[in-house]
Design a protein around this motif. Structure first.
Motif, PDB file in Angstrom:
ATOM      1  N   ARG A   1       0.857  -1.186   0.000  1.00  0.00           N
ATOM      2  CA  ARG A   1       0.000   0.000   0.000  1.00  0.00           C
ATOM      3  C   ARG A   1       0.896   1.239   0.000  1.00  0.00           C
ATOM      4  NH1 ARG A   1      -3.366   0.979   5.011  1.00  0.00           N
ATOM      5  NH2 ARG A   1      -2.308   2.983   5.212  1.00  0.00           N
ATOM      6  N   VAL A   2       0.550   2.197  -0.782  1.00  0.00           N
ATOM      7  CA  VAL A   2       1.364   3.409  -0.911  1.00  0.00           C
ATOM      8  C   VAL A   2       0.558   4.612  -0.455  1.00  0.00           C
ATOM      9  CG1 VAL A   2       2.550   4.939  -2.532  1.00  0.00           C
ATOM     10  CG2 VAL A   2       2.609   2.459  -2.892  1.00  0.00           C
ATOM     11  N   ASP A   3       1.133   5.398   0.458  1.00  0.00           N
ATOM     12  CA  ASP A   3       0.536   6.686   0.828  1.00  0.00           C
ATOM     13  C   ASP A   3       1.605   7.761   0.633  1.00  0.00           C
ATOM     14  OD1 ASP A   3      -2.171   5.964   2.089  1.00  0.00           O
ATOM     15  OD2 ASP A   3      -0.766   4.601   3.095  1.00  0.00           O
ATOM     16  N   VAL A   4       1.297   8.762  -0.164  1.00  0.00           N
ATOM     17  CA  VAL A   4       2.237   9.857  -0.414  1.00  0.00           C
ATOM     18  C   VAL A   4       1.648  11.146   0.148  1.00  0.00           C
ATOM     19  CG1 VAL A   4       3.345  11.271  -2.201  1.00  0.00           C
ATOM     20  CG2 VAL A   4       3.235   8.780  -2.459  1.00  0.00           C
ATOM     21  N   ALA A   5       2.458  11.885   0.894  1.00  0.00           N
ATOM     22  CA  ALA A   5       2.034  13.205   1.391  1.00  0.00           C
ATOM     23  C   ALA A   5       3.099  14.223   1.011  1.00  0.00           C
ATOM     24  CB  ALA A   5       1.841  13.163   2.903  1.00  0.00           C
ATOM     25  N   TRP A   6       2.654  15.454   0.748  1.00  0.00           N
ATOM     26  CA  TRP A   6       3.581  16.541   0.362  1.00  0.00           C
ATOM     27  C   TRP A   6       3.695  17.532   1.507  1.00  0.00           C
ATOM     28  CZ3 TRP A   6       5.997  15.364  -4.009  1.00  0.00           C
ATOM     29  CH2 TRP A   6       5.364  14.512  -4.925  1.00  0.00           C
ATOM     30  N   HIS A   7       4.898  18.002   1.764  1.00  0.00           N
ATOM     31  CA  HIS A   7       5.145  18.936   2.873  1.00  0.00           C
ATOM     32  C   HIS A   7       6.037  20.089   2.397  1.00  0.00           C
ATOM     33  CE1 HIS A   7       3.699  15.901   5.786  1.00  0.00           C
ATOM     34  NE2 HIS A   7       4.345  15.030   5.029  1.00  0.00           N
ATOM     35  N   ASP A   8       6.052  21.169   3.196  1.00  0.00           N
ATOM     36  CA  ASP A   8       6.976  22.293   2.968  1.00  0.00           C
ATOM     37  C   ASP A   8       7.004  22.696   1.493  1.00  0.00           C
ATOM     38  OD1 ASP A   8       7.383  21.648   5.592  1.00  0.00           O
ATOM     39  OD2 ASP A   8       9.569  21.780   5.522  1.00  0.00           O
ATOM     40  N   VAL A   9       5.845  23.045   0.989  1.00  0.00           N
ATOM     41  CA  VAL A   9       5.710  23.355  -0.438  1.00  0.00           C
ATOM     42  C   VAL A   9       6.119  24.810  -0.697  1.00  0.00           C
ATOM     43  CG1 VAL A   9       4.096  23.548  -2.365  1.00  0.00           C
ATOM     44  CG2 VAL A   9       3.894  21.646  -0.732  1.00  0.00           C
ATOM     45  N   PHE A  10       7.196  24.979  -1.432  1.00  0.00           N
ATOM     46  CA  PHE A  10       7.656  26.317  -1.839  1.00  0.00           C
ATOM     47  C   PHE A  10       7.523  26.442  -3.347  1.00  0.00           C
ATOM     48  CE2 PHE A  10       9.891  25.611   2.112  1.00  0.00           C
ATOM     49  CZ  PHE A  10      10.048  26.856   2.680  1.00  0.00           C
ATOM     50  N   ARG A  11       6.844  27.509  -3.800  1.00  0.00           N
ATOM     51  CA  ARG A  11       6.855  27.790  -5.228  1.00  0.00           C
ATOM     52  C   ARG A  11       8.120  28.572  -5.575  1.00  0.00           C
ATOM     53  NH1 ARG A  11       2.597  27.259  -8.425  1.00  0.00           N
ATOM     54  NH2 ARG A  11       2.823  29.268  -9.457  1.00  0.00           N
ATOM     55  N   ALA A  12       8.480  28.554  -6.847  1.00  0.00           N
ATOM     56  CA  ALA A  12       9.674  29.284  -7.281  1.00  0.00           C
ATOM     57  C   ALA A  12       9.477  30.781  -7.040  1.00  0.00           C
ATOM     58  CB  ALA A  12       9.925  29.019  -8.759  1.00  0.00           C
ATOM     59  N   VAL A  13      10.572  31.464  -6.696  1.00  0.00           N
ATOM     60  CA  VAL A  13      10.561  32.927  -6.673  1.00  0.00           C
ATOM     61  C   VAL A  13      10.958  33.395  -8.071  1.00  0.00           C
ATOM     62  CG1 VAL A  13      11.667  35.002  -5.752  1.00  0.00           C
ATOM     63  CG2 VAL A  13      11.156  33.079  -4.226  1.00  0.00           C
ATOM     64  N   VAL A  14      10.062  34.161  -8.703  1.00  0.00           N
ATOM     65  CA  VAL A  14      10.364  34.748 -10.018  1.00  0.00           C
ATOM     66  C   VAL A  14      10.333  36.266  -9.843  1.00  0.00           C
ATOM     67  CG1 VAL A  14       9.705  34.856 -12.446  1.00  0.00           C
ATOM     68  CG2 VAL A  14       9.291  32.755 -11.138  1.00  0.00           C
ATOM     69  N   ASN A  15      11.498  36.883  -9.939  1.00  0.00           N
ATOM     70  CA  ASN A  15      11.595  38.318  -9.647  1.00  0.00           C
ATOM     71  C   ASN A  15      11.148  39.156 -10.839  1.00  0.00           C
ATOM     72  OD1 ASN A  15      12.645  38.163  -6.951  1.00  0.00           O
ATOM     73  ND2 ASN A  15      14.556  37.423  -7.854  1.00  0.00           N
ATOM     74  N   ASP A  16      10.331  40.167 -10.537  1.00  0.00           N
ATOM     75  CA  ASP A  16       9.808  41.073 -11.554  1.00  0.00           C
ATOM     76  C   ASP A  16      10.927  41.995 -12.061  1.00  0.00           C
ATOM     77  OD1 ASP A  16       7.372  42.484 -12.794  1.00  0.00           O
ATOM     78  OD2 ASP A  16       8.437  44.108 -11.765  1.00  0.00           O
ATOM     79  N   THR A  17      10.971  42.196 -13.366  1.00  0.00           N
ATOM     80  CA  THR A  17      12.047  43.009 -13.961  1.00  0.00           C
ATOM     81  C   THR A  17      11.956  44.467 -13.501  1.00  0.00           C
ATOM     82  OG1 THR A  17      12.081  41.549 -15.872  1.00  0.00           O
ATOM     83  CG2 THR A  17      13.101  43.704 -16.154  1.00  0.00           C
ATOM     84  N   ALA A  18      10.753  45.060 -13.505  1.00  0.00           N
ATOM     85  CA  ALA A  18      10.620  46.471 -13.115  1.00  0.00           C
ATOM     86  C   ALA A  18      11.005  46.661 -11.649  1.00  0.00           C
ATOM     87  CB  ALA A  18       9.186  46.946 -13.351  1.00  0.00           C
ATOM     88  N   ALA A  19      10.583  45.737 -10.793  1.00  0.00           N
ATOM     89  CA  ALA A  19      10.925  45.851  -9.366  1.00  0.00           C
ATOM     90  C   ALA A  19      12.429  45.683  -9.162  1.00  0.00           C
ATOM     91  CB  ALA A  19      10.148  44.805  -8.560  1.00  0.00           C
ATOM     92  N   THR A  20      13.027  44.772  -9.910  1.00  0.00           N
ATOM     93  CA  THR A  20      14.481  44.572  -9.806  1.00  0.00           C
ATOM     94  C   THR A  20      15.216  45.827 -10.266  1.00  0.00           C
ATOM     95  OG1 THR A  20      14.132  42.224 -10.211  1.00  0.00           O
ATOM     96  CG2 THR A  20      16.389  43.033 -10.456  1.00  0.00           C
TER      97      THR A  20
END
Ligand SMILES: [Zn+2]
Ligand SMILES: [Zn+2]
Length: 385
Positions: free
Chosen positions: A283-302
């Motif tokens: 039996r397989v149980d998968v759980a996801w933790h500590d989910v971080f999306r990528a940081v994509v920096n805005d050109t105008a703000a940079t």
């Protein structure tokens, strides 16, 4: 905005060290938040929100005229790591430490609050003290708070100190800045039996052995490559320590990492496919933790941050590749703000983040306060009212 005096900077240093003594873990930042809210009140914030997405605190500083909202964000949480060393302000809490420099990030923001005693010409500045950055949960929890529409910014900035780079160097990167990452917990369940008759049971052992090779092999490419993926085995457990039992249960933990969110989706599918392929009758149980999306920096703000840094004579570096480590600040860009995370050198020989002997370099406090005041002035005008 007012320039800080040497006595202001001395006060910020004391505040930073005081925060360092009393670290709190992600989601438990009650005392730290209360302390910060009290300081922001003393420093004359026009409005303070408490308990945002947990223990988050935000303070508003309004200009005389309408204009855009600029959010500056720092983090409230410490780490479940025991601090070593002999600092006079070492953590007073066993097994907890401000070993990522969030104490310094908070003190820098309080420096901005001091400087905002002279308000910008227009718009408003929000200083956000975000909970639970280390688990990746805090930024989204703040955005999900029902009061977020009162705060929602046009621009968002934050910084992280970066050991290994020259002290005070401002690292900039438009586009992908930090990798996406997430923890994959895999529980495999079969049937235990006497160790003398393993054929009567179903052990997760063989599947685990195969997955311990197959999952790390999913990583490919280098961080210079947009297709970069990394899969790191972080934990493995099979049954209980014994000699008489063929085990029924096994657990693996793997951290998946990628430069882009799309690549993460593909990496997750590939990892799940490996688990299904090798699981047999388990039996397989998968759980996801500590989910971080990528940081994509805005050109105008940079660009705004670069202009502010140059105007102050601070040295800048265009980072050739993103950081492998993750940051939940990317959520503010996903929410629609022009957002940029800045990477400020903490010293070439400084201990690395999350090391037990790490300590935020106080010399960065005036550097970052000036940088953020420069960013605010660039967007909201220089003339105090
Ligand atoms: Zn950290
Ligand atoms: Zn950090």
């Amino acid at each position: 905005m007012m320039a800080l005096s040497p006595s202001d900077i001395a006060r910020l240093t004391d505040l930073r060290r005081d925060l360092h003594r009393r670290p709190e873990l992600s989601g438990q930042e009650r005392e730290t938040a209360a302390r910060i809210a009290a300081e922001l009140g003393v420093l004359g914030a026009d409005r303070i929100w408490r308990d945002l997405g947990g223990h988050g605190v935000a303070a508003e500083f309004r200009g005389a005229q309408d204009g855009p909202t600029v959010l500056l964000r720092c983090e409230l949480d410490g780490l479940p790591i025991h601090e070593i060393g002999s600092l006079p302000y070492r953590s007073e809490r066993d097994g907890r430490g401000h070993l990522c420099g969030h104490d310094g990030h908070m003190a820098s923001m309080l420096g901005v609050a001091m400087a905002l005693s002279a308000r910008p010409a227009r718009g408003r500045v929000i200083l956000l003290f975000q909970p639970a950055e280390e688990t990746g949960a805090g930024a989204q929890a703040v955005i999900d708070d029902p009061r977020w529409p009162e705060i929602r910014p046009d621009y968002a900035f934050a910084y992280h100190n970066v050991p290994g780079r020259p002290l005070g160097e401002i690292g900039l990167r438009a586009g992908p800045g930090n990798c996406a990452s997430r923890g994959m917990q895999i529980l495999l369940t079969g049937k235990s039996s006497h160790a003398a008759a393993p054929e009567d049971g179903l052990s997760p052992g063989p599947a685990m052995a195969q997955l311990m090779a197959a999952l790390p092999a999913l990583g490919q490419g280098t961080i210079a490559d947009p297709d970069f993926a990394l899969s790191t085995l972080t934990h493995a457990k099979l049954g209980e320590p014994s000699f008489g039992i063929a085990p029924a249960e096994g657990e693996l933990r793997v951290t998946l990492r990628s430069m882009t969110n799309d690549r993460m989706t593909a990496l997750m599918e590939a990892a799940l496919h490996q688990v299904e392929t090798h699981a047999g009758g388990l039996r397989v149980d998968v759980a996801w933790h500590d989910v971080f999306r990528a940081v994509v920096n805005d050109t105008a703000a940079t660009d705004i941050a670069r202009r502010a840094a140059r105007q102050l004579g601070q040295s800048c570096r265009e980072m050739p590749v993103p950081m492998r480590w993750s940051e939940d600040f990317g959520r503010f860009g996903d929410d629609g703000a022009k957002a940029a995370l800045l990477y400020v050198g903490a010293g070439r020989d400084h201990p690395q983040l999350h090391n037990p002997d790490y300590d935020f370099p106080d010399a960065l406090l005036p550097v970052v306060t000036d940088l953020f005041c420069g960013i605010v002035a660039d967007i909201l005008g220089r003339d105090p009212v």
